[in-house]
Design a protein around this motif. Structure first.
Motif, PDB file in Angstrom:
ATOM      1  N   ALA A 113      -2.499   1.829  -4.743  1.00 13.36           N
ATOM      2  CA  ALA A 113      -2.025   3.215  -4.773  1.00 13.36           C
ATOM      3  C   ALA A 113      -3.007   4.102  -4.015  1.00 13.36           C
ATOM      4  O   ALA A 113      -4.174   4.206  -4.385  1.00 13.36           O
ATOM      5  N   ALA A 114      -2.528   4.702  -2.941  1.00  9.66           N
ATOM      6  CA  ALA A 114      -3.339   5.637  -2.155  1.00  9.66           C
ATOM      7  C   ALA A 114      -2.509   6.898  -1.944  1.00  9.66           C
ATOM      8  O   ALA A 114      -2.261   7.329  -0.818  1.00  9.66           O
ATOM      9  N   SER A 115      -2.073   7.474  -3.062  1.00  9.20           N
ATOM     10  CA  SER A 115      -1.052   8.525  -3.046  1.00  9.20           C
ATOM     11  C   SER A 115      -1.586   9.911  -2.753  1.00  9.20           C
ATOM     12  O   SER A 115      -0.803  10.865  -2.646  1.00  9.20           O
ATOM     13  N   GLY A 116      -2.902  10.060  -2.647  1.00  6.96           N
ATOM     14  CA  GLY A 116      -3.457  11.358  -2.279  1.00  6.96           C
ATOM     15  C   GLY A 116      -3.385  12.384  -3.392  1.00  6.96           C
ATOM     16  O   GLY A 116      -3.577  12.062  -4.570  1.00  6.96           O
ATOM     17  N   THR A 117      -3.047  13.606  -3.029  1.00  8.89           N
ATOM     18  CA  THR A 117      -3.132  14.716  -3.970  1.00  8.89           C
ATOM     19  C   THR A 117      -1.893  15.597  -3.919  1.00  8.89           C
ATOM     20  O   THR A 117      -1.074  15.513  -3.007  1.00  8.89           O
TER      21      THR A 117
ATOM     22  N   VAL B 137       0.863  -1.180   0.000  1.00  8.02           N
ATOM     23  CA  VAL B 137       0.000   0.000   0.000  1.00  8.02           C
ATOM     24  C   VAL B 137       0.899   1.228   0.000  1.00  8.02           C
ATOM     25  O   VAL B 137       1.709   1.416   0.912  1.00  8.02           O
ATOM     26  N   VAL B 138       0.774   2.055  -1.018  1.00  6.33           N
ATOM     27  CA  VAL B 138       1.606   3.253  -1.152  1.00  6.33           C
ATOM     28  C   VAL B 138       0.767   4.464  -0.756  1.00  6.33           C
ATOM     29  O   VAL B 138      -0.169   4.847  -1.459  1.00  6.33           O
ATOM     30  N   GLY B 139       1.099   5.030   0.393  1.00  5.58           N
ATOM     31  CA  GLY B 139       0.351   6.166   0.919  1.00  5.58           C
ATOM     32  C   GLY B 139      -0.367   5.783   2.190  1.00  5.58           C
ATOM     33  O   GLY B 139      -1.164   4.842   2.202  1.00  5.58           O
ATOM     34  N   ALA B 140      -0.107   6.527   3.277  1.00  6.28           N
ATOM     35  CA  ALA B 140      -0.710   6.210   4.574  1.00  6.28           C
ATOM     36  C   ALA B 140      -1.655   7.306   5.023  1.00  6.28           C
ATOM     37  O   ALA B 140      -1.652   7.727   6.182  1.00  6.28           O
ATOM     38  N   GLY B 141      -2.479   7.775   4.076  1.00  3.41           N
ATOM     39  CA  GLY B 141      -3.580   8.653   4.426  1.00  3.41           C
ATOM     40  C   GLY B 141      -4.799   7.815   4.791  1.00  3.41           C
ATOM     41  O   GLY B 141      -4.687   6.599   5.030  1.00  3.41           O
ATOM     42  N   PRO B 142      -5.988   8.422   4.824  1.00  5.26           N
ATOM     43  CA  PRO B 142      -7.191   7.672   5.201  1.00  5.26           C
ATOM     44  C   PRO B 142      -7.421   6.423   4.357  1.00  5.26           C
ATOM     45  O   PRO B 142      -7.729   5.354   4.898  1.00  5.26           O
TER      46      PRO B 142
END
Length: 482
Positions: A116-120, A15-20
């Motif tokens: 991919a949870a890379s946000g903005t 999982v890439v990105g540790a936001g919500p």
């Protein structure tokens, strides 16, 4: 000392990105028995909205966002998912191979699936003087307030579009700072037209009203349907000039400007989905201006056009933190099905209520996202001498000249004048440059395209990759026979 050998890791799901979205996905996947690693640049999970102070700084007063973030972090910590903080992903290739750099040095993953949870990335359309010290993006101001517990300045103008305007202004006031003015591209009618969608989330509507009451008590001037014409100062910000704008964000030529004295400007024109990873891995993307721009094309349950590559959160279109959590859970279920951990029937049973709640959460998030959508008229305020691409010091005049010579796409612009070739790889200048080309060629914004993805996804230091590596460490083949 010889060069650093990269650590190698195998996992079911990276999982890439540790936001919500990333936290929810990693938690859900680990609970289903998958081997999960979650990676983020930040040292603590939470992302932008649930960002928290690092260890060692005193805790801030509790807020709804901090409580939600703490709940997500506790849930993640209670699973077998491994969190790698302060770790930057810089390379990815189909197959999958993913490379990053963290506190222990280089690391390479060979995951069976990727989420991919890379946000903005923040969008700031440049105005004259925007490069002066004292100018910060709205998202940057949020990091200062939440992580570093610092104010942008003693007296700050907050300008741009979307709910971050209200959140940042309220955060400055809560932290003891002074807001000189709020300068909002939207009108009161723009906000009221989103009210039906807001009624679906009375808790978030209540939070927004609390922020507005705090702002009113502080007697902050609020200029609706206005924009920043220029930033004033020699070596630092001393004032900004604002003026009325039309619905498309363009300055009204017949209006006089108003000067507001300040020592800082927090400005932002919305958020852009961060799609570097999904583009580098070859996923198909579509342009949706109201969703923030280019977004990965998703099939059932958050899977991209690349088998085994899933995506969730605002990196798939601006929809807010609550929608991101639900989309992350849904993507994790689909990844578990892809990896053989769930049957199709079990996936459907678990996914059905999540899909229902996600549709509801997205209505609210999409309404807020629409307020941050790119206004094409903003490009008109960029004067010829204004720097658009900071990395390469490229002005609007140079972009206009390239467009006049026949440049019609972003990649042609990159080849012609190096716009977008710096360390940020066009994240800061892409929307502004594309809007200028579209305007000059009188074509649709989507026809201008997007930058070709390339490694490194984010800049990394060579020393972190190779260690103390000199000429004597280079392997030398024996001389060829005479």
């Amino acid at each position: 000392m010889s060069r650093i050998e990269p650590m190698r890791a195998s996992t079911d799901l990276l999982v890439v990105g540790a936001g919500p979205a990333g936290i929810a996905a990693a938690t859900q996947a680990a609970e289903l028995g998958l081997a999960v690693e979650i990676v983020d640049d930040s040292i603590m999970p939470g992302g932008q909205v649930y960002r928290t102070a690092p260890p060692g700084l005193p805790a801030r007063d509790s807020s709804p966002d901090s409580r939600k973030g703490d709940t997500l972090r506790r849930a993640l910590a209670g699973t077998g998912a491994r969190f790698r903080g302060a770790t930057r992903i810089w390379f990815a290739a189909p197959g999958f191979t993913v490379a990053g750099v963290g506190p222990q040095g280089p690391i390479t993953w060979s995951p069976r699936a990727i989420l991919a949870a890379s946000g903005t990335t923040e969008r700031v359309i440049p105005v004259p003087g925007v490069t002066l010290p004292g100018v910060v993006g709205l998202a940057g101001a949020t990091i200062l307030l939440k992580t570093h517990q610092a104010l942008p300045g003693a007296r700050t103008v907050v300008a741009g579009a979307g709910p971050l305007l209200i959140a940042v202004a309220a955060g400055i006031i809560k932290s003891g700072g002074s807001v000189a003015a709020i300068v909002d591209l939207a009108s009161r009618g723009d906000w009221l037209s989103r009210l039906p969608a807001m009624l679906n989330r009375t808790d978030l509507l209540r939070q927004g009203m609390d922020w507005l009451r705090l702002i009113r008590r502080a007697r902050v001037p609020y200029y609706r349907r206005h924009g920043v014409r220029r930033v004033i100062g020699e070596d630092a910000v001393t004032a900004v000039e604002i003026a009325p704008v039309g619905a498309d964000g363009a300055m009204r030529a017949d209006s006089a400007g108003r000067r507001i004295d300040c020592d800082a400007l927090a400005i932002g024109h919305g958020l852009v989905p961060a799609t570097e990873l999904t583009r580098l891995l070859g996923a198909a993307h579509d342009y949706d201006q109201t969703a923030g721009g280019w977004i990965p094309r998703l099939g059932a349950d958050q899977q991209t056009s690349v088998e085994g590559l899933f995506a969730a959160g605002d990196g798939t279109g601006i929809s807010g933190a609550d929608a991101a959590v639900l989309a992350g859970r849904l993507a994790a279920l689909a990844a578990a099905r892809h990896l053989g951990r769930l049957s199709e029937a079990a996936l459907e049973q678990r996914a059905r209520p999540i899909r229902r709640d996600l549709a509801r959460a997205r209505r609210f998030g999409a309404a807020m996202g629409a307020l941050m959508a790119l206004r094409n008229g903003l490009a008109a305020q960029i004067t010829p001498e204004t720097i658009v691409c900071r990395c390469e010091d490229i002005t609007r005049a140079e972009i206009d000249e390239a467009a006049a010579s026949g440049v019609r796409t972003l990649n042609q612009l990159k080849s012609a004048i190096r716009c977008g070739m710096g360390p940020c790889q066009g994240r800061m200048c892409g929307d502004a440059a594309a809007t200028l080309i579209a305007s000059a060629s009188r074509t649709d914004r989507s026809a201008v395209g997007q930058w070709t993805a390339r490694a490194p996804i984010r800049p990394v230091q060579l020393a972190d990759m190779v260690g103390e590596y000199d000429y004597d460490d280079i392997p030398k083949p024996p001389p060829a026979p005479a």
